[in-house]
Design a protein around this motif. Structure first.
Motif, mmCIF file in Angstrom:
data_model
loop_
_atom_site.group_PDB
_atom_site.id
_atom_site.type_symbol
_atom_site.label_atom_id
_atom_site.label_comp_id
_atom_site.label_asym_id
_atom_site.label_seq_id
_atom_site.Cartn_x
_atom_site.Cartn_y
_atom_site.Cartn_z
ATOM 1 N N UNK A 12 -64.379 -4.569 3.881
ATOM 2 C CA UNK A 12 -63.016 -5.224 4.610
ATOM 3 C C UNK A 12 -63.097 -4.438 5.795
ATOM 4 N N UNK A 13 -62.232 -4.970 6.572
ATOM 5 C CA UNK A 13 -61.540 -6.725 6.947
ATOM 6 C C UNK A 13 -62.634 -7.807 7.266
ATOM 7 N N UNK A 14 -63.830 -7.525 6.728
ATOM 8 C CA UNK A 14 -64.662 -8.939 7.043
ATOM 9 C C UNK A 14 -65.384 -8.685 8.641
ATOM 10 N N UNK A 15 -65.705 -7.794 8.861
ATOM 11 C CA UNK A 15 -65.708 -8.464 10.254
ATOM 12 C C UNK A 15 -66.286 -8.347 11.577
ATOM 13 N N UNK A 16 -67.909 -8.467 10.149
ATOM 14 C CA UNK A 16 -69.375 -7.988 10.710
ATOM 15 C C UNK A 16 -70.456 -9.011 10.402
ATOM 16 N N UNK A 17 -70.865 -8.563 10.420
ATOM 17 C CA UNK A 17 -72.889 -9.475 9.482
ATOM 18 C C UNK A 17 -72.036 -10.666 9.500
ATOM 19 N N UNK A 18 -72.133 -11.940 10.061
ATOM 20 C CA UNK A 18 -71.354 -13.361 10.071
ATOM 21 C C UNK A 18 -72.977 -14.081 9.222
ATOM 22 N N UNK A 19 -73.767 -13.665 10.159
ATOM 23 C CA UNK A 19 -74.992 -14.387 10.131
ATOM 24 C C UNK A 19 -75.511 -14.769 8.538
ATOM 25 N N UNK A 20 -75.567 -15.787 8.020
ATOM 26 C CA UNK A 20 -75.871 -15.652 6.219
ATOM 27 C C UNK A 20 -76.902 -17.144 5.686
ATOM 28 N N UNK A 21 -78.204 -17.191 7.049
ATOM 29 C CA UNK A 21 -79.602 -18.269 6.024
ATOM 30 C C UNK A 21 -80.218 -17.093 6.099
ATOM 31 N N UNK A 22 -80.494 -16.602 7.631
ATOM 32 C CA UNK A 22 -81.896 -14.337 6.893
ATOM 33 C C UNK A 22 -80.434 -14.032 7.335
ATOM 34 N N UNK A 23 -80.063 -13.744 8.411
ATOM 35 C CA UNK A 23 -79.676 -12.328 8.638
ATOM 36 C C UNK A 23 -79.851 -11.513 9.453
ATOM 37 N N UNK A 24 -81.152 -12.435 10.487
ATOM 38 C CA UNK A 24 -81.794 -11.954 11.152
ATOM 39 C C UNK A 24 -80.651 -11.520 12.716
ATOM 40 N N UNK A 25 -79.844 -11.827 12.301
ATOM 41 C CA UNK A 25 -79.232 -12.114 13.803
ATOM 42 C C UNK A 25 -78.254 -11.051 13.668
ATOM 43 N N UNK A 26 -77.979 -10.531 12.364
ATOM 44 C CA UNK A 26 -76.393 -10.045 11.935
ATOM 45 C C UNK A 26 -76.869 -8.853 13.537
ATOM 46 N N UNK A 27 -77.792 -7.793 12.833
ATOM 47 C CA UNK A 27 -78.261 -6.230 13.664
ATOM 48 C C UNK A 27 -77.635 -6.534 15.077
ATOM 49 N N UNK A 28 -78.673 -7.142 15.981
ATOM 50 C CA UNK A 28 -78.834 -7.374 17.245
ATOM 51 C C UNK A 28 -77.143 -7.428 17.893
ATOM 52 N N UNK A 29 -76.254 -9.094 16.861
ATOM 53 C CA UNK A 29 -75.419 -9.395 17.532
ATOM 54 C C UNK A 29 -74.161 -8.521 17.335
ATOM 55 N N UNK A 30 -74.437 -7.507 16.196
ATOM 56 C CA UNK A 30 -73.477 -6.257 16.039
ATOM 57 C C UNK A 30 -73.843 -5.384 17.500
ATOM 58 N N UNK A 31 -74.769 -5.244 17.485
ATOM 59 C CA UNK A 31 -75.161 -4.266 18.355
ATOM 60 C C UNK A 31 -74.665 -4.532 19.854
ATOM 61 N N UNK A 32 -74.986 -5.680 20.160
ATOM 62 C CA UNK A 32 -74.161 -6.321 21.462
ATOM 63 C C UNK A 32 -72.593 -6.633 21.089
ATOM 64 N N UNK A 33 -72.177 -6.181 20.407
ATOM 65 C CA UNK A 33 -70.524 -6.085 19.928
ATOM 66 C C UNK A 33 -69.923 -7.976 20.261
ATOM 67 N N UNK A 34 -70.813 -9.146 19.571
ATOM 68 C CA UNK A 34 -70.659 -10.122 20.113
ATOM 69 C C UNK A 34 -69.470 -10.905 19.394
ATOM 70 N N UNK A 35 -69.184 -10.698 18.379
ATOM 71 C CA UNK A 35 -67.757 -11.366 17.696
ATOM 72 C C UNK A 35 -66.834 -10.178 18.550
ATOM 73 N N UNK A 36 -66.726 -9.386 18.804
ATOM 74 C CA UNK A 36 -65.751 -8.776 18.911
ATOM 75 C C UNK A 36 -65.060 -9.151 20.517
ATOM 76 N N UNK A 37 -66.232 -9.126 21.233
ATOM 77 C CA UNK A 37 -66.085 -10.258 22.655
ATOM 78 C C UNK A 37 -65.326 -11.069 21.777
#
Length: 321
Positions: free
Chosen positions: A271-296
């Motif tokens: 909770x609150x389910x606000x990160x690691x949204x990529x669910x096909x391979x998950x390869x992009x989760x860490x880099x997208x989290x690192x640049x705060x893509x979803x937060x922006x």
């Protein structure tokens, strides 16, 4: 024989490897209660690095239902919101999923046959690059759609609310519901989304000249790989919530992170389910989290519209009757 509580003399050490009993009146907190504060502290310290370690250590129990003091289950199939959302699955929705799955796999077979017919040995390097690019694109699109449905919108929205947003709301309060869905319910929506590009590809195969199809074959391989992985995304997602009875080849692909691993996906379910949204391979989760893509993206949309991210998701999670 003395009762267990009286077997130890007052003031004596319990001995190595044993745990001292708590003082009178002290109640131990359940580990699950710490999840949200831990996440908040992790984000405040500049990233989600501590959350992956905690989520991976949690095991399958991370998805188990919590038990509040009252005795009724807060999460899982008995959650009031989960029951209400499950009841919104209609016969019309089921029919749409059946039609989507039949059309999708019929077009996949037709297009795959034609791709093989026009493939040549000299296409090999570009086809390999195209397949890899298709997988990466599918992973990003799975994250974008997942983030959008998790974060915005409402079940009350006309048409799309009950048909497409409802499953995302149900999934957060009953994460293992997806493991009880059959193949049609699991994959119907993803098959529906790929019908237009599959139909477009089939149209090219029946109307374009052989020369034009030869030239565009590497591009069509990229599109086909993208379609296949989008089609299979929710099945891969289902496997990431399944801890028993998976085929060995699925576990092998998860362990080598070819598809979304189970431990990796647990990070999203903190909770609150606000990160690691990529669910096909998950390869992009860490880099997208690192640049705060979803937060922006969330900050921009909230600034423009005034809407609060995940407000509807939180509303359903808090339903108690």
């Amino acid at each position: 024989m003395l009762p267990r509580a009286a077997a130890l003399a007052p003031g004596a050490s319990p001995g190595p490897g044993r745990r001292s009993p708590p003082p009178a009146g002290f109640e131990e907190e359940e580990e699950e209660e710490e999840e949200e504060p831990l996440w908040g502290r992790a984000m405040a310290s500049g990233g989600a690095e501590s959350v992956p370690r905690r989520a991976e250590a949690a095991g399958p129990q991370a998805e188990a239902a919590d038990e509040p003091e009252g005795g009724s289950r807060r999460w899982g199939a008995q959650h009031a919101g989960a029951r209400e959302l499950a009841e919104l699955y209609s016969p019309g929705k089921r029919l749409q999923e059946w039609i989507s799955v039949i059309l999708c796999f019929s077009l996949i077979c037709f297009n795959f046959y034609n791709l093989l017919f026009y493939l040549r040995l000299e296409h090999t390097p570009s086809v390999i690059v195209g397949i890899f690019a298709g997988v990466i694109t599918a992973d990003f699109l799975s994250g974008l759609f997942h983030w959008g449905a998790d974060t915005w919108g409402s079940v009350e929205l006309p048409i799309v609310g009950k048909a497409f947003i409802r499953p995302f709301r149900e999934h957060h309060i009953d994460p293992t519901a997806i493991t009880r869905h059959d193949f049609i319910e699991t994959n119907g929506d993803n098959c529906f989304m790929t019908l237009v590009p599959l139909a477009n590809m089939a149209y090219k195969f029946v109307s374009f000249s052989p020369e034009a199809l030869y030239e565009t074959c590497p591009w069509e391989c990229y599109v086909f790989a993208l379609i296949i992985f989008i089609t299979m995304t929710n099945q891969i997602h289902k496997w990431s919530h399944t801890y028993f009875g998976l085929p060995r080849w699925v576990i092998f692909l998860q362990d080598w992170h070819v598809i979304l691993p189970r431990k990796h996906h647990r990070i999203h379910h903190v909770s609150p389910h606000e990160t690691y949204f990529c669910i096909t391979t998950g390869w992009l989760n860490y880099p997208l989290e690192k640049i705060r893509f979803w937060r922006c993206l969330e900050n921009i949309i909230q600034g423009v519209t005034g809407e609060k991210p995940r407000a509807d998701d939180m509303k359903w999670a808090q339903k108690m009757k």
